[in-house]
Scaffold this active site. Structure first.
Site, PDB file in Angstrom:
ATOM      1  N   LYS A  92       0.496  14.526   1.306  1.00 47.10           N
ATOM      2  CA  LYS A  92      -0.892  14.779   0.897  1.00 47.10           C
ATOM      3  C   LYS A  92      -1.141  16.272   0.674  1.00 47.10           C
ATOM      4  O   LYS A  92      -2.186  16.676   0.164  1.00 47.10           O
ATOM      5  CB  LYS A  92      -1.867  14.203   1.924  1.00 47.10           C
ATOM      6  CG  LYS A  92      -1.806  12.663   1.995  1.00 47.10           C
ATOM      7  CD  LYS A  92      -2.771  12.115   3.033  1.00 47.10           C
ATOM      8  CE  LYS A  92      -2.627  10.620   3.268  1.00 47.10           C
ATOM      9  NZ  LYS A  92      -3.305   9.798   2.235  1.00 47.10           N
ATOM     10  N   THR A 115      -8.646   6.443  -1.849  1.00 47.75           N
ATOM     11  CA  THR A 115      -9.998   5.904  -1.978  1.00 47.75           C
ATOM     12  C   THR A 115     -11.014   7.008  -1.687  1.00 47.75           C
ATOM     13  O   THR A 115     -12.153   6.937  -2.152  1.00 47.75           O
ATOM     14  CB  THR A 115     -10.228   4.724  -1.008  1.00 47.75           C
ATOM     15  OG1 THR A 115      -9.705   5.081   0.275  1.00 47.75           O
ATOM     16  CG2 THR A 115      -9.548   3.465  -1.494  1.00 47.75           C
ATOM     17  N   LYS A 131     -14.778   7.982  -3.361  1.00 43.39           N
ATOM     18  CA  LYS A 131     -16.018   8.254  -2.613  1.00 43.39           C
ATOM     19  C   LYS A 131     -16.607   9.590  -3.040  1.00 43.39           C
ATOM     20  O   LYS A 131     -17.821   9.729  -3.245  1.00 43.39           O
ATOM     21  CB  LYS A 131     -15.729   8.279  -1.104  1.00 43.39           C
ATOM     22  CG  LYS A 131     -15.362   6.923  -0.539  1.00 43.39           C
ATOM     23  CD  LYS A 131     -14.694   7.022   0.831  1.00 43.39           C
ATOM     24  CE  LYS A 131     -13.968   5.703   1.136  1.00 43.39           C
ATOM     25  NZ  LYS A 131     -12.963   5.816   2.193  1.00 43.39           N
ATOM     26  N   HIS A 137       0.802  -1.231   0.000  1.00 45.96           N
ATOM     27  CA  HIS A 137       0.000   0.000   0.000  1.00 45.96           C
ATOM     28  C   HIS A 137       0.828   1.270   0.000  1.00 45.96           C
ATOM     29  O   HIS A 137       0.263   2.363   0.106  1.00 45.96           O
ATOM     30  CB  HIS A 137      -0.915   0.054   1.212  1.00 45.96           C
ATOM     31  CG  HIS A 137      -1.956  -1.011   1.240  1.00 45.96           C
ATOM     32  ND1 HIS A 137      -3.220  -0.832   0.732  1.00 45.96           N
ATOM     33  CD2 HIS A 137      -1.915  -2.278   1.699  1.00 45.96           C
ATOM     34  CE1 HIS A 137      -3.918  -1.942   0.899  1.00 45.96           C
ATOM     35  NE2 HIS A 137      -3.146  -2.840   1.484  1.00 45.96           N
ATOM     36  N   LYS A 193      -8.595  13.663   4.776  1.00 39.67           N
ATOM     37  CA  LYS A 193      -7.701  12.507   4.774  1.00 39.67           C
ATOM     38  C   LYS A 193      -6.697  12.714   5.903  1.00 39.67           C
ATOM     39  O   LYS A 193      -6.659  13.796   6.493  1.00 39.67           O
ATOM     40  CB  LYS A 193      -6.967  12.360   3.445  1.00 39.67           C
ATOM     41  CG  LYS A 193      -6.320  13.661   2.942  1.00 39.67           C
ATOM     42  CD  LYS A 193      -5.721  13.506   1.558  1.00 39.67           C
ATOM     43  CE  LYS A 193      -6.718  13.628   0.442  1.00 39.67           C
ATOM     44  NZ  LYS A 193      -7.054  12.355  -0.198  1.00 39.67           N
ATOM     45  N   ARG A 194      -5.868  11.701   6.195  1.00 38.85           N
ATOM     46  CA  ARG A 194      -4.848  11.891   7.212  1.00 38.85           C
ATOM     47  C   ARG A 194      -3.958  13.072   6.862  1.00 38.85           C
ATOM     48  O   ARG A 194      -3.731  13.363   5.680  1.00 38.85           O
ATOM     49  CB  ARG A 194      -4.005  10.612   7.362  1.00 38.85           C
ATOM     50  CG  ARG A 194      -4.688   9.548   8.162  1.00 38.85           C
ATOM     51  CD  ARG A 194      -5.011   9.986   9.571  1.00 38.85           C
ATOM     52  NE  ARG A 194      -3.808  10.005  10.381  1.00 38.85           N
ATOM     53  CZ  ARG A 194      -3.461   9.036  11.213  1.00 38.85           C
ATOM     54  NH1 ARG A 194      -4.243   7.980  11.383  1.00 38.85           N
ATOM     55  NH2 ARG A 194      -2.349   9.107  11.926  1.00 38.85           N
TER      56      ARG A 194
HETATM   57  C1  26W Z   1       3.900   0.645  10.062  1.00 40.19           C
HETATM   58  C2  26W Z   1       3.232   1.975   9.976  1.00 40.19           C
HETATM   59  C3  26W Z   1       2.301   2.044   8.816  1.00 40.19           C
HETATM   60  C4  26W Z   1       0.944   2.009   9.024  1.00 40.19           C
HETATM   61  C5  26W Z   1       0.080   2.048   7.947  1.00 40.19           C
HETATM   62  C6  26W Z   1       2.802   2.107   7.539  1.00 40.19           C
HETATM   63  C7  26W Z   1       1.946   2.147   6.475  1.00 40.19           C
HETATM   64  C8  26W Z   1       0.580   2.117   6.678  1.00 40.19           C
HETATM   65  C9  26W Z   1      -0.372   2.110   5.513  1.00 40.19           C
HETATM   66  C10 26W Z   1       0.228   1.385   4.338  1.00 40.19           C
HETATM   67  C11 26W Z   1      -0.817   3.465   5.158  1.00 40.19           C
HETATM   68  C12 26W Z   1      -2.037   3.477   4.269  1.00 40.19           C
HETATM   69  O1  26W Z   1      -3.145   3.497   4.760  1.00 40.19           O
HETATM   70  N1  26W Z   1      -1.839   3.497   2.945  1.00 40.19           N
HETATM   71  C13 26W Z   1      -2.926   3.809   2.066  1.00 40.19           C
HETATM   72  O2  26W Z   1      -3.564   2.645   1.615  1.00 40.19           O
HETATM   73  C14 26W Z   1      -4.722   2.953   0.846  1.00 40.19           C
HETATM   74  C15 26W Z   1      -5.419   1.661   0.535  1.00 40.19           C
HETATM   75  O3  26W Z   1      -4.693   0.937  -0.396  1.00 40.19           O
HETATM   76  C16 26W Z   1      -4.352   3.730  -0.392  1.00 40.19           C
HETATM   77  O4  26W Z   1      -5.517   4.092  -1.063  1.00 40.19           O
HETATM   78  C17 26W Z   1      -3.573   4.982  -0.006  1.00 40.19           C
HETATM   79  O5  26W Z   1      -3.097   5.628  -1.160  1.00 40.19           O
HETATM   80  C18 26W Z   1      -2.405   4.608   0.884  1.00 40.19           C
HETATM   81  O6  26W Z   1      -1.755   5.771   1.369  1.00 40.19           O
END
Ligand code: 26W
Length: 804
Positions: A547, A649, A653, A353, A541-542
C-alpha cells in the site's frame, strides 16, 4: 413517531431501565435509552420481514464471512428507520449533544480492513434493496486490537467491545447448534450405503446472537447471525473418584471458549494457526446446520436446496463450507456423492479478494486430518475426483495437475478447493478479475471459464455520504433533488452543475467546514494545530508494504527538505494525515509507523517549516475515525504497487465525499478513472503490465534508481545517517529492504512520477474553481460505486434472489 412521542418514550425508558431522571442521565444512559426505543421499532419490522420471508419461501442468500466490520449502528439505524431527525431534535431539546450520545456506542470492530468492511456494506445494501440476504459470522469477544501509540510505536491493546451490553444483538439460546471436533471416524458399508461413525469427538455448543440489519426507508430487516462458542457441561462425564474430572472440564471449557475469543489481526498474511482453523470450521458448521434446519421445516427434497439457498464465501476463509455441506448431505441426510456434489456446487459461490501469495490459505494436512477427520476424507475424495477429471477430460493440462491439485506437498490449497467446489468465482475489480483469469488462476480458468466473473466492489452511500457528510448530502439534494438516495446513479445529474460557480463555492464551503471540524478534533485530541485552509492529503488503510505508505512519506520528507533548503520556497500549505494499523507481527509495517511518527515529530516542531507542512498520524484507525476523516479530505492517496490492490474501497468513499484521487492504475482506481476521465484524477507510476514484466525479467535495480535520483537518495539517507532522526532510532531495516532486497514494491521506481503527480495536484489546488469542478465531477460519478450496484449484480448474476 413524532418528536413528542419520542421524548415521552425516552423519559419512560429512562425511568424503567435505569431508574433515572433526565437531569441525572449520563450520555451512556441516553445512548442506551435511544437504542432501546429504536430496538422496539426494529424488532417489530424484523419479525414482519421474517414472517413474510417464511410465508413466501423466497430463496435466501447467506454471506459467510470471518469478518464483519460494522462500526457503530446507532446512526445508520436511525437514518434507515427515518427517526434520525426526530431523535436529534429530541436529544437537543433534552439537553444532550447528539454526537456525544452516539459516540457512546463502541465500534463493532469484527474485521481487519477492506474485506470485513465490504461485508458490512453488503448487508446494508441487501436490506435496503429488499433482498433476502443475511450474514453469518463469529461473535468475537475481542475485535481488532486497539492501537495505542507509545513513544511513536504501535502498542496493541485488547478491544473488549462487549464490556457494556451490545444493544443490537439478541441471544437465541434455543437455536444453539452442536459442532464436533477431532475424534475417530469409521466407515462401514450397510446395505449398499456408506455408514459413517464419528466417535470420541469434542463437543462445542454454538450459540447464535442475531443482529438486525435494517434497510433504508423500507421496513425491511435482515439478520446478521454471529456465533459464540460455549462448552457443554452435560456432555462431560464426572465419574472419577480422584476429583480430576473437574479440572479436565475446566480445561475443556477454556479451550472451547477460546474459539470465539478474538479476531485474528492478520490482513493479507496467512499463518496456519490451529485456533483459526477451529474458528473457520466452527462458523461453517454452525452456519450450515442452522440453514439446513430451516430448510427442512418446509422441504424434504434436498434437490431443491440450490433453488432456496445461496451461499457466498468471503475469500477462502469459510471454504470449508464445501466439504461440510457434502458431509451434512451425505452422512446425515443420506444423499449420494453425486447428488450432494451437484447441490454443493450449485449453492456455493466464492469471492477472491487478493492475489498476494503470502495471503493464500494453505492448511497443513496433518492439522485438518486430526482436527476434522471426516472433513479431511471428503477433501481427499474431492481432490481425487478433480485430478482424475483433469487427467481424462483436459489432457492438455496433465502437466499442470500438480499445480492445480487441492492437496499437494502435504498442504490443502483452499483457493483450489473453493474454485473446484463452487459455481461462481469472482474478483472484486475489473483488473483484479483479469489477473485472476489470465495469470494467478489461469489453469482453472481454462477448465471452468464459465465460472469466472467480475463484481467490482462498492460502498454503501447511505453510511459513507448521507450519514457521515450530512451537509454535502443536503447540498446535493438541494441541487438535484433527493432521488439519489434511493438511486445513487442519479448523482450523475450533478454533472450539469460542474461549471456552476455557486455550487462550486458551496461545495468548497462544505469541505472547509468539514476540515475545520477535523482540525478541531485533532487539536482537542493531539494538541496539534492544523490549518483548515491547507490541502488535506489523506492516506488511511491498513499498513502494508504494497500500500506504500512509505512512498507517501518519502515525498513528504522531500518536501520537508525543500523547505529546509529554501525557507522562502513557495508551495501550497499541506496537511498530511495517516491512519493505519499494522499487524502485530509485521515488523516492517511497524517500523514504517515509527518512521511516520518520528518524521511528524520533526516536521511539526520545525520553525523553518512554519505552516507549510504538517504531518499527523492518527491513533487507532477504525470505522468511526474514518467517518471523521473522509468528509474532510481533499486528496485521497491510493498508491499501491500496480496489480497488488485487488480493488480498494477507501478510494470510493473518499471520491464520494469530493476528494480527488492520486493513485496508481490499480484495482478500482482504474474504473474510477474510466468514469471521471483522466483530467479528474492524478495517476502516476508503473502499470500492472510493467510491474509483471520487471518481475518476470528480474531487471529492476532499485540501487540504480537511488543512485540516479539525488532527491531520493537525500531522503533515504536520513534513515541511516542519523542526521535527521534521533540517535536511538534507526531505520536501517527499511533502508536495507529497499536497497538490498531490491524494493519489492517499486517504491523507488515510482518516486519520480509520484513527485510529479503531486506537483500537478498542487498546481490544480491553487485554482479553486478548477479544483471544485473536479471535485463535483468525482461526486457525480461515484454513484456507480454504491454497493447497491454491486449487490444487484451479485443478486442477478450469482445468487438469483429477488427483491421482496
Ligand atoms: C488469512 C489471512 C488473510 C486475512 C484477510 C488474508 C487475506 C485477507 C483479506 C483478503 C485481505 C483484504 O481485506 N483484502 C481486501 O479486500 C477488499 C474488499 O474486496 C479489497 O477492496 C482490497 O483491495 C483487498 O486488499
Amino acid at each position: 413517531m413524532s418528536r413528542e412521542e419520542f421524548i415521552s418514550s425516552f423519559q419512560d425508558k429512562l425511568t424503567t431501565s435505569f431508574g433515572k431522571s433526565m437531569e441525572e442521565a449520563t450520555n451512556k444512559e441516553a445512548y442506551q435509552t435511544v437504542s432501546l426505543i429504536l430496538r422496539d421499532m426494529i424488532l417489530r419490522n424484523w419479525q414482519k420481514t421474517q414472517n413474510k420471508q417464511r410465508e413466501k419461501d423466497e430463496k435466501q442468500m447467506y454471506y459467510f464471512s470471518m469478518e464483519f466490520l460494522l462500526g457503530r449502528l446507532i446512526e445508520s439505524n436511525l437514518i434507515n428507520t427515518g427517526l434520525e431527525k426526530i431523535c436529534v431534535e429530541a436529544l437537543i431539546e433534552l439537553g444532550f449533544k447528539p454526537e456525544e450520545v452516539f459516540s457512546e456506542e463502541l465500534d463493532a470492530g469484527l474485521g481487519n480492513g477492506g474485506l470485513g468492511r465490504l461485508a458490512a456494506c453488503f448487508l446494508d445494501s441487501l436490506a435496503s434493496l429488499n433482498l433476502p440476504g443475511h450474514g453469518m459470522g463469529i461473535r468475537y469477544k475481542y475485535g481488532l486490537f486497539q492501537q495505542k501509540m507509545v513513544n511513536g510505536y504501535q502498542v496493541e491493546l485488547p478491544d473488549y467491545w462487549l464490556k457494556d451490553d451490545y444493544m443490537w444483538e439478541t441471544k437465541r439460546s434455543e437455536k444453539a447448534i452442536e459442532v464436533h471436533f477431532a475424534g475417530n471416524v469409521q466407515l462401514q458399508s450397510a446395505d449398499g450405503h456408506l455408514q459413517v461413525e464419528h466417535t470420541d469427538y469434542e463437543r462445542v455448543l454454538a450459540i447464535p446472537y442475531d443482529v438486525p440489519i435494517v434497510g433504508y426507508d423500507n421496513q425491511f430487516v435482515n439478520s446478521l447471525r454471529l456465533w459464540s462458542a460455549e462448552s457443554m457441561p452435560n456432555s462431560f462425564h464426572f465419574h472419577s473418584q480422584k476429583g480430576t474430572d473437574y479440572y479436565h472440564y475446566l480445561d475443556y471449557k477454556r479451550s472451547v471458549e477460546q474459539i470465539s475469543e478474538f479476531l485474528y489481526p492478520d490482513d493479507s498474511y496467512y499463518e496456519g494457526k490451529l485456533l483459526r482453523l477451529k474458528q473457520q470450521y466452527f462458523l461453517v458448521s454452525a452456519g450450515l446446520q442452522s440453514i439446513i434446519r430451516r430448510f427442512k421445516k418446509k422441504h424434504n427434497d434436498f434437490l431443491l436446496f440450490p433453488q432456496k439457498i445461496a451461499i457466498q464465501i468471503n475469500d477462502t476463509h469459510p471454504s470449508l463450507v464445501i466439504p461440510e455441506l457434502m458431509r451434512l448431505l451425505m452422512d446425515i441426510e443420506k444423499l449420494s456423492w453425486d447428488d450432494a456434489w451437484d447441490i454443493t456446487i450449485q449453492t456455493v459461490a466464492y469471492t477472491n479478494h487478493t492475489t498476494l501469495v503470502e495471503a493464500l490459505e494453505k492448511w497443513p494436512v496433518h492439522m485438518v486430518k486430526s482436527l476434522l477427520p471426516r472433513i479431511y476424507m471428503i477433501i481427499e475424495e474431492i481432490n481425487e475426483r478433480f485430478c482424475q477429471s483433469i487427467y481424462f477430460e483436459h489432457p492438455a493440462l496433465r502437466n499442470e495437475i500438480a499445480n492445480m491439485a487441492i492437496i499437494s506437498y502435504e498442504q490443502i490449497h483452499m483457493a483450489h478447493l473453493a474454485i473446484v467446489g463452487s459455481h461462481s468465482i469472482n474478483g472484486v475489480a475489473k483488473l483484479h478479475t483479469e489477473i485472476i483469469k489470465k495469470r494467478e488462476m489461469k489453469n482453472f480458468y481454462r477448465v471452468f471459464p464459465e465460472r469466472f466473473n467480475n463484481k467490482t466492489n462498492g460502498i454503501t452511500h447511505r453510511r459513507w455520504l448521507l450519514n457521515v457528510n450530512p451537509s454535502l448530502a443536503q447540498l446535493i439534494s438541494n441541487t438535484i433533488g433527493d432521488g439519489w438516495i434511493k438511486e445513487p446513479r442519479k448523482l450523475i445529474h450533478l454533472i450539469k452543475y460542474t461549471d456552476d460557480s455557486s455550487l462550486q463555492d458551496e461545495i468548497s464551503s462544505v469541505k472547509l467546514k468539514n476540515k475545520q471540524k477535523l482540525a478541531k478534533y485533532i487539536r482537542d485530541e493531539y494538541q496539534i494545530t492544523i490549518d483548515p485552509n491547507s490541502l488535506f492529503d489523506v492516506h488511511i488503510k491498513r499498513l502494508h508494504g504494497y500500500k506504500r505508505q512509505l512512498l507517501n512519506l518519502f515525498h513528504i520528507l522531500h518536501l520537508y527538505q525543500l523547505c529546509k533548503e529554501n525557507p522562502n520556497v513557495q508551495f501550497t500549505p499541506r496537511t498530511f494525515i495517516f491512519g493505519a494499523k499494522a499487524a502485530p507481527g509485521y515488523h516492517f509495517a511497524k517500523q514504517v509507523i515509527k518512521l511516520i511518527t518520528a518524521a511528524a515529530d520533526k516536521i511539526n516542531h520545525d520553525p523553518f517549516v512554519k505552516d507549510k507542512l504538517k504531518l499527523i498520524f492518527l491513533e487507532n484507525y477504525n470505522v468511526s475515525l474514518a467517518e471523521k476523516i473522509i468528509p474532510a479530505a481533499d486528496i485521497s492517496e491510493q498508491i499501491s504497487t500496480a496489480s497488488k490492490e485487488a480493488s480498494g474501497t477507501g478510494n470510493m468513499k473518499l471520491m464520494m465525499n469530493g476528494a480527488l484521487t492520486i493513485g496508481t492504475l490499480d484495482g478500482a482506481n482504474i474504473e474510477i478513472r474510466d468514469m471521471v476521465g483522466p483530467k479528474n484524477i492524478f495517476t502516476f507510476g508503473l502499470n500492472s503490465k510493467e510491474v509483471f514484466e520487471y518481475q518476470q525479467n528480474g531487471d529492476y535495480r532499485a540501487r540504480d534508481v537511488y543512485n540516479s535520483d539525488q532527491r531520493l537518495s537525500a531522503v533515504m539517507d536520513t534513515l541511516v545517517n542519523q542526521s535527521f532522526f534521533q540517535d536511538d532510532v534507526e531505520f536501517k531495516n527499511i533502508y536495507y529492504s529497499l536497497l538490498y532486497n531490491n524494493d519489492e514494491y517499486f517504491v523507488l521506481k515510482d518516486f519520480d512520477s509520484y513527485v510529479e503527480a503531486h506537483q500537478h495536484v498542487e498546481q490544480t489546488y491553487r485554482n479553486e474553481s478548477s479544483w471544485n469542478k473536479k471535485s463535483i465531477t468525482n461526486i457525480a460519478h461515484s454513484g456507480k460505486f454504491s454497493s447497491d450496484r454491486t449487490i444487484s449484480e451479485y443478486a442477478n448474476e450469482i445468487w438469483n434472489i429477488h427483491p421482496m
